[in-house]
Motif scaffolding. Structure first.
Motif, PDB file in Angstrom:
ATOM      1  N   VAL A  15       0.831  -1.205   0.000  1.00 18.89           N
ATOM      2  CA  VAL A  15       0.000   0.000   0.000  1.00 18.89           C
ATOM      3  C   VAL A  15       0.868   1.259   0.000  1.00 18.89           C
ATOM      4  O   VAL A  15       0.600   2.214  -0.735  1.00 18.89           O
ATOM      5  CB  VAL A  15      -0.941   0.007   1.227  1.00 18.89           C
ATOM      6  CG1 VAL A  15      -1.680   1.340   1.341  1.00 18.89           C
ATOM      7  CG2 VAL A  15      -1.935  -1.140   1.138  1.00 18.89           C
ATOM      8  N   SER A  16       1.911   1.268   0.823  1.00 20.17           N
ATOM      9  CA  SER A  16       2.773   2.455   0.912  1.00 20.17           C
ATOM     10  C   SER A  16       3.494   2.729  -0.399  1.00 20.17           C
ATOM     11  O   SER A  16       3.614   3.885  -0.837  1.00 20.17           O
ATOM     12  CB  SER A  16       3.790   2.295   2.045  1.00 20.17           C
ATOM     13  OG  SER A  16       4.628   1.173   1.819  1.00 20.17           O
ATOM     14  N   GLU A  58       1.029   4.094  -2.977  1.00 27.66           N
ATOM     15  CA  GLU A  58       0.794   5.517  -2.762  1.00 27.66           C
ATOM     16  C   GLU A  58       1.897   6.359  -3.387  1.00 27.66           C
ATOM     17  O   GLU A  58       1.628   7.390  -4.013  1.00 27.66           O
ATOM     18  CB  GLU A  58       0.709   5.813  -1.265  1.00 27.66           C
ATOM     19  CG  GLU A  58      -0.618   5.445  -0.639  1.00 27.66           C
ATOM     20  CD  GLU A  58      -0.698   5.889   0.812  1.00 27.66           C
ATOM     21  OE1 GLU A  58       0.221   6.603   1.271  1.00 27.66           O
ATOM     22  OE2 GLU A  58      -1.666   5.523   1.489  1.00 27.66           O
ATOM     23  N   THR A  94      -5.506   3.410   0.299  1.00 31.20           N
ATOM     24  CA  THR A  94      -5.929   4.368   1.323  1.00 31.20           C
ATOM     25  C   THR A  94      -6.594   5.580   0.676  1.00 31.20           C
ATOM     26  O   THR A  94      -6.561   5.754  -0.548  1.00 31.20           O
ATOM     27  CB  THR A  94      -4.719   4.841   2.141  1.00 31.20           C
ATOM     28  OG1 THR A  94      -3.791   5.477   1.243  1.00 31.20           O
ATOM     29  CG2 THR A  94      -4.029   3.683   2.828  1.00 31.20           C
ATOM     30  N   ASN A  95      -7.177   6.436   1.510  1.00 34.33           N
ATOM     31  CA  ASN A  95      -7.787   7.670   1.008  1.00 34.33           C
ATOM     32  C   ASN A  95      -6.769   8.541   0.287  1.00 34.33           C
ATOM     33  O   ASN A  95      -7.089   9.186  -0.715  1.00 34.33           O
ATOM     34  CB  ASN A  95      -8.414   8.466   2.159  1.00 34.33           C
ATOM     35  CG  ASN A  95      -9.649   7.784   2.713  1.00 34.33           C
ATOM     36  OD1 ASN A  95     -10.280   6.979   2.025  1.00 34.33           O
ATOM     37  ND2 ASN A  95      -9.994   8.102   3.951  1.00 34.33           N
TER      38      ASN A  95
END
Length: 434
Positions: A312-313, A316, A353-354
């Motif tokens: 996820v990181s 992003e 994520t948002n």
């Protein structure tokens, strides 16, 4: 669990006291201390006549093969839990050969060695290796090392990158970079960070073309560990110091090598993270965004974004970099040409994520609304992007994301209406009387 995720504890007596790697060809000096042949031969070839570990004067420089130890290492390395070439195995934790009491003495020793440019680098790598091992023992050791002499060592280590002989020896070069990273990653006092370039760690830096050339050599010729360490060094220094950022941003090869590291099959998460962070930092200057595009950045990022195993990181950061790249004409053109890239961006909406979703929506809004690119609109439609946007608007998204999503819906509703009217006109043409 894949092989790279295994935690391998290496017996301390399997490691060379100089390189800290598992020995491939162990040989003993007359003092009884065993080293890897390559490392100790380099030490002796430098004109040294002492044992690196004990500093005893050598009565003879004869190297005696330690066959017993070599057999033990072979049995251990061929066991079921280890199937890696011995020289590439890194210990997860080993006790340091120095203590907090004598770290100051070792720092002073290294400072003298670095200042004496006539001395062979074998002295330096032995001392540096011991300091690295000490810093990795416990988190507090790294802080102690940085506070005890980081401001004195760092300028000398950076200056050493201008030594062509040192950079040619990639093993030595790697140790220098690793020690720089250990010092730079320690917390800096708030008053020294203010203004960035006022930091005591940068005030005496001599960062010139040699520094940049050394980084390029390491990225292009080094093994994965060195390339990862350099990516980390560039990430830290380019974020902290404007001087470094301006210097490395001038050369297209920096961009191409960082992108090559991201695209490589054996790229580790930490290497990708550092490379992306460095490129994001360089992209703060608008003219640098086109350089990323010129060096194939959009294709590399599209491929990375399509990987299902991307964390996820990292996702992003890829989306953030694509958002920055989409603000320049070259970036928009390349993204719009790359259907895989647009589809991957659409897929990430609501899947991360948002923050990640906001990056994705911003890119789509920029391409489809702000610049009205027809290809991008077509790819978004094919990827079921409208349904994603509708779902996003019903979620707990920010005001900015809600507004961009609304703009996107208007574009696609108008596009759908235009398509319907066009289709209707075509049908009525066929039924018109003769």
């Amino acid at each position: 669990m894949v092989k790279d995720d295994l935690c391998i504890t290496v017996p301390s007596y399997f490691r060379c006291p100089i390189s800290l790697d598992v020995m491939e060809s162990p040989v003993s000096l007359c003092t009884g201390v065993t080293y890897d042949r390559t490392s100790i031969q380099r030490w002796l070839d430098g004109g040294n006549n002492t044992c690196p570990a004990t500093m005893q004067l050598l009565q003879t420089k004869e190297l005696v093969p330690n066959h017993t130890l070599q057999r033990l290492i072979k049995i251990w390395s061929e066991s079921g839990s280890v199937r890696t070439r011995p020289g590439n195995i890194q210990p997860t934790h080993q006790p340091s050969s120095i203590t907090q009491d004598n770290v100051h003495e070792l720092i002073n020793q290294l400072e003298n060695e670095l200042q004496n440019t006539d001395k062979d680098s074998s002295f330096q790598i032995y001392t540096i290796s011991r300091l690295i091992l000490f810093a990795k023992d416990v988190e507090e050791n790294g802080k102690l090392l940085a506070s005890a002499g980081g401001d004195r060592l760092l300028p000398l280590l950076i200056a050493a990158f201008g030594n062509k002989q040192l950079v040619k020896d990639l093993e030595v070069f790697e140790k220098f970079v690793q020690l720089c990273n250990i010092i730079l990653q320690q917390p800096v006092k708030a008053d020294s960070v203010e203004g960035r370039s006022n930091s005591p760690l940068i005030s005496r830096f001599d960062v010139g073309k040699e520094f940049k050339s050394s980084m390029i050599i390491g990225l292009s010729q080094g093994r994965s560990e060195l390339r990862t360490a350099i990516a980390k060094l560039l990430e830290i220094t380019s974020n902290l110091y404007l001087e470094v950022r301006n210097l490395i941003s001038e050369d297209d090869q920096i961009y191409s090598e960082l992108l090559r590291l991201i695209a490589s099959m054996d790229c580790k998460p930490e290497a990708m993270d550092s490379s992306l962070s460095c490129l994001i930092c360089l992209s703060l200057t608008k003219r640098n965004r086109a350089k990323i595009v010129r060096n194939g950045g959009v294709g590399v990022l599209a491929k990375a974004l399509s990987e299902s195993e991307l964390s996820v990181s990292l996702t992003e950061k890829v989306l953030k970099l694509l958002e920055m790249v989409s603000t320049c004409k070259e970036g928009r053109v390349e993204i719009c040409r790359n259907e895989i890239c647009v589809e991957a961006i659409v897929k990430k909406v609501l899947k991360v994520t948002n923050v990640g979703s906001e990056h994705a929506v911003t890119i789509l809004w920029s391409l489809c609304c702000l610049f009205g690119d027809k290809k991008a609109q077509e790819y978004v439609t094919k990827s079921n992007g409208m349904a994603k946007i509708l779902l996003l608007m019903q979620s707990n998204c920010s005001v900015a994301v809600r507004q961009m999503s609304s703009d996107l819906l208007k574009v696609f509703r108008y596009k759908s209406k235009s398509s319907f009217l066009s289709c209707y006109d075509t049908k009525t043409t066929h039924i018109m009387p003769f």
